[in-house]
Write a protein that holds these residues in place. Structure first.
Motif, PDB file in Angstrom:
ATOM      1  N   CYS A 105     -28.432  21.399 -11.927  1.00  0.00           N
ATOM      2  CA  CYS A 105     -26.972  21.535 -12.004  1.00  0.00           C
ATOM      3  C   CYS A 105     -26.506  22.833 -11.347  1.00  0.00           C
ATOM      4  O   CYS A 105     -25.468  22.860 -10.678  1.00  0.00           O
ATOM      5  N   SER A 109     -24.241  21.436  -8.501  1.00  0.00           N
ATOM      6  CA  SER A 109     -22.836  21.540  -8.913  1.00  0.00           C
ATOM      7  C   SER A 109     -22.748  22.197 -10.290  1.00  0.00           C
ATOM      8  O   SER A 109     -22.990  21.543 -11.303  1.00  0.00           O
ATOM      9  N   GLN A 111     -20.252  22.814 -11.915  1.00  0.00           N
ATOM     10  CA  GLN A 111     -19.178  22.184 -12.695  1.00  0.00           C
ATOM     11  C   GLN A 111     -19.697  21.101 -13.618  1.00  0.00           C
ATOM     12  O   GLN A 111     -18.983  20.648 -14.515  1.00  0.00           O
ATOM     13  N   GLU A 131     -13.633  21.170  -7.215  1.00  0.00           N
ATOM     14  CA  GLU A 131     -15.007  20.643  -7.237  1.00  0.00           C
ATOM     15  C   GLU A 131     -15.375  19.988  -8.567  1.00  0.00           C
ATOM     16  O   GLU A 131     -16.549  19.786  -8.847  1.00  0.00           O
ATOM     17  N   THR A 134     -15.895  15.576  -8.045  1.00  0.00           N
ATOM     18  CA  THR A 134     -16.517  15.293  -6.756  1.00  0.00           C
ATOM     19  C   THR A 134     -17.808  14.517  -6.959  1.00  0.00           C
ATOM     20  O   THR A 134     -18.341  14.433  -8.068  1.00  0.00           O
ATOM     21  N   LYS A 136     -20.716  15.344  -5.823  1.00  0.00           N
ATOM     22  CA  LYS A 136     -21.799  16.267  -6.172  1.00  0.00           C
ATOM     23  C   LYS A 136     -21.864  16.489  -7.681  1.00  0.00           C
ATOM     24  O   LYS A 136     -22.957  16.523  -8.264  1.00  0.00           O
ATOM     25  N   ALA A 137     -20.706  16.648  -8.295  1.00  0.00           N
ATOM     26  CA  ALA A 137     -20.676  16.831  -9.745  1.00  0.00           C
ATOM     27  C   ALA A 137     -21.181  15.583 -10.463  1.00  0.00           C
ATOM     28  O   ALA A 137     -21.852  15.669 -11.500  1.00  0.00           O
TER      29      ALA A 137
END
Length: 771
Positions: A105, A109, A111, A131, A134, A136-137
């Motif tokens: 993580c 990301s 977040q 972000e 997204t 990626k998160a």
């Protein structure tokens, strides 16, 4: 458009000698494609895709985490007889998974760390968190959460899954905008995020009704009824697919509750047991408030600038690794874990706590058939009460600390298990006090400790989250509708106690992270009707007038961080004309002094000389001119810079052309006598970040989220009376002025500032405001 396309096509076909039937066929195909593309953009398609995606993700995560836990227990069983190796495997397996989740993580990301519900509440208030929604998160959250659940640590799935569902909704919205432009609308997407919250809870627990109610309670102060059908449709579809996948994988025979109970339905409880249920609710209220307090203190301790916290921040994997090591050590089955059912995984804990057996009656005797994993709660030398009490105490601090680890984790399931254990403890006590059961109508009905566990689980989660819908979630989780009435009584009592002591767990995290939020108005405080906007507003308002120069605009941009700036008619009249976005003003100012505009202005003023000297040339070097050329290369840039400086000074004194700027002509406005209660309602309902205060059209102040938050906290927590001491005199003077002729001298919007200054003791004033 279609008629025009047909006309042009027919004209083209006539000119090219193409049969009319051909062009009609082409247009029919076009119309069908257009109709199909339009249908793809409808909401029900979006909700089906969202529900299907979340059901697949939830089932995949459950399957992967279940296989991980099976491997965990298999390794422990294979090493039976070698205690040191057993301990090494017992602690190293979850440490590897938790540290992997934390590192993954952090790299992909950050977040994705934590629950996600506090940030989502902030987003639904209109705040943009970068972000957060997204792809990626999403990847980091799914993989990190799967590893965390597979480690066996007391972390939950519900909070992170709400975040995952919100990301899915955001990504799907961007995809669906290809078919329909409505998905580019911010308000429509906010409605879809609320539905995504319901889907997230529904796919966790296969509880569509409770999921919708929980999403309303947690994420929305005011809920738009138009989203009801969206929420129920998506939640029901996702829960249905989630359970169908379990049947397909032969994990269940048919679609049933996730933790199905088998309590008797004819007489589940007696009225004489209601005081015990009430005690569970009140006790869970105190325990839930203490849980929130302990969790917040751990987070605040980790945020203090000490040598230890700086070291842990620099070496990010040490903290989650150390917490996992300590928890795994305490739960090691051959060690201390044998006194607190340490060998049971979270789902096994819930199933055993909800069983039909009375453990105090079978303790010390041969285990009856069908006891299964519940035998872990029975120890030949230790009482059931001691084991349950130890479990409650140890799991309490373990859950509070584990939810602070930098991995995707929620607190719903750990608190749910904790409440179930506490309810089971009370149920076993009641079964001991009434060993022969309760006599009713000539029939003796025995106590059901499992029913107490269900009520305790609902009450504890309700106290921590400040929701009543946990009773409905618990009912759908267990399929036990017979205890719904005492469950509601316990949950309401738990909420009454917890709300008076601490904020909810999600609001507590919002406060710790200093996210923009609006606290709730407490019940029974009359002061919220006696406090008005004029008592809390900021009177020194930064503004632009229609005669403002670019120099004033530059000074305003440099000295303030306001995202929106009010526009008034003039400094004397202060009539509010509208508001302007900071980005708009910055773009106008940058263009006004830009090199491109300088070149354009010079070209307009002296078109014949524009080709001789370039304003963008810094030096003219004559390689063969020797020292003379060098002198030119030094003197010309200085002259050029002086000319530029003079030109800029001249341009800064010119007035701003407001006709070239986009102005919001109707910013939200309040009057001075708007009560705190009404202001809070408007801010919550409309998601406002600020509102201007006007008096007969004149700008006299501004109220932002910051001022409103301070006023609410002052009126509900400390009981501070926010009205100035001379408020009654001011009201009386206003009544007198109504009968006097108006003064010829224009009034200043800040003329009361000296009277109601910052020195007043009982008045909250802020010299700056932001939104």
């Amino acid at each position: 458009y279609t008629l025009m396309k047909t006309y042009l096509s027919v004209t083209y076909c006539n000119s090219m000698d193409v049969p009319l039937s051909t062009i009609l066929n082409y247009n029919i195909v076009f119309l069908h494609c257009f109709y199909f593309m339009t249908k793809l953009g409808e909401d029900w398609i979006f909700l089906v895709l969202l529900g299907l995606t979340m059901a697949l993700v939830s089932w995949s995560m459950d399957y992967a985490s279940a296989k991980s836990l099976q491997a965990y227990k298999w390794i422990h069983g294979e090493l039976k007889g070698n205690v040191p190796l057993q301990y090494l495997a017992w602690v190293s397996y979850p440490m590897i998974l938790v540290m992997f989740a934390s590192l993954f993580c952090h790299l992909v990301s950050p977040q994705a760390i934590g629950s996600g519900i506090p940030e989502l509440k902030t987003i639904l208030r209109g705040v943009v968190l970068k972000e957060y929604l997204t792809l990626k998160a999403f990847v980091a959250k799914v993989i990190g959460l799967t590893a965390g659940l597979g480690s066996g640590m007391p972390v939950g799935k519900e909070g992170p899954f709400v975040h995952i569902a919100s990301i899915c909704a955001a990504v799907l919205s961007r995809f669906m905008s290809i078919f329909s432009g409505v998905y580019e609308n911010g308000t429509h997407n906010q409605d879809l995020l609320v539905c995504a919250c319901a889907v997230g809870v529904a796919t966790c627990f296969a509880a569509p009704v409770g999921g919708v109610l929980f999403s309303i309670e947690v994420t929305s102060t005011y809920f738009a009824v138009r989203n009801y059908w969206r929420g129920y449709f998506a939640a029901t579809f996702s829960a249905f697919i989630f359970r169908v996948l379990s049947v397909w994988n032969k994990d269940a025979v048919t679609i049933t509750a996730l933790f199905k109970t088998n309590f008797r339905m004819d007489f589940p409880f007696d009225l004489q047991e209601l005081p015990a249920f009430a005690i569970i609710g009140i006790s869970c209220g105190f325990l839930g408030a203490f849980f929130v307090y302990l969790n917040r203190q751990v987070v605040l301790f980790m945020r203090r600038p000490t040598a230890l916290t700086r070291f842990l921040t620099k070496h990010r994997l040490i903290y989650p690794g150390a917490v996992t090591l300590i928890i795994a050590t305490f739960t090691f089955p051959p060690g201390f874990g044998q006194f607190m059912a340490g060998e049971l995984m979270p789902r096994e804990c819930i199933n055993s706590l909800f069983d039909n057996f009375t453990w105090t009656k079978i303790s010390g005797s041969p285990a009856p058939p069908g006891l299964g994993r519940s035998s872990a709660w029975l120890h030949p030398h230790v009482s059931v009460f001691v084991i349950l009490l130890l479990f409650c105490v140890m799991k309490f601090w373990m859950s509070a600390v584990s939810t602070t680890m930098p991995i995707p984790s929620g607190a719903f399931m750990p608190v749910f298990i904790l409440g179930a254990a506490f309810g089971r403890l009370v149920g076993e006590i009641m079964a001991t006090l009434f060993p022969n059961g309760i006599l009713f109508d000539g029939i003796v009905y025995r106590i059901l400790p499992g029913g107490y566990a269900v009520i305790g689980a609902a009450a504890m989660t309700g106290a921590v989250t400040h929701t009543v819908s946990t009773a409905v979630i618990c009912f759908e989780l267990t399929g036990q509708i017979s205890h719904i009435l005492p469950m509601m009584v316990a949950v309401i009592l738990a909420n009454m106690v917890a709300q008076g002591l601490q904020p909810s767990l999600y609001d507590s995290i919002i406060q710790v992270k200093k996210l923009p939020y609006l606290p709730e108005l407490a019940l029974g405080h009359i002061s919220k009707y006696n406090i008005f906007v004029e008592d809390i507003m900021v009177r020194r308002v930064k503004f632009l007038s229609s005669q403002s120069t670019y120099r004033e605009l530059n000074n305003l941009l440099e000295t303030t961080t306001l995202k929106t700036i009010p526009l008034v008619d003039s400094k004397e009249s202060m009539i509010l004309l509208g508001s302007i976005e900071r980005t708009e003003l910055q773009a106008v100012f940058d263009w006004w002094l830009s090199p491109e505009r300088r070149v354009f202005e010079r070209g307009q003023s002296s078109p014949g000389q524009g080709s001789k000297v370039s304003w963008e040339s810094f030096t003219f070097v004559d390689e063969e001119g020797g020292e003379e050329g060098a002198d030119k290369s030094i003197s010309l840039p200085c002259d050029w810079l002086m000319q530029i400086k003079a030109w800029e000074e001249e341009e800064l004194d010119k007035p701003v052309d407001m006709e070239q700027i986009r102005i919001d002509p109707s910013p939200f406005q309040l009057v001075e006598r708007t009560s705190l209660h009404k202001t809070h309602t408007l801010f919550s309902l409309l998601g406002l970040s600020h509102a201007y205060v006007t008096s007969i059209g004149k700008l006299v102040g501004v109220v932002a989220l910051k001022e409103l938050q301070k006023a609410i906290e002052g009126s509900t927590r400390s009981g501070v009376r926010l009205r100035p001491p001379l408020a009654s005199f001011r009201d009386a003077s206003r009544k007198t002025k109504k009968h006097q002729p108006p003064s010829s001298t224009p009034s200043s919007p800040t003329r009361d500032r000296d009277l109601w200054g910052e020195g007043m003791p009982n008045q909250i004033h802020t010299s700056t405001y932001s939104w």
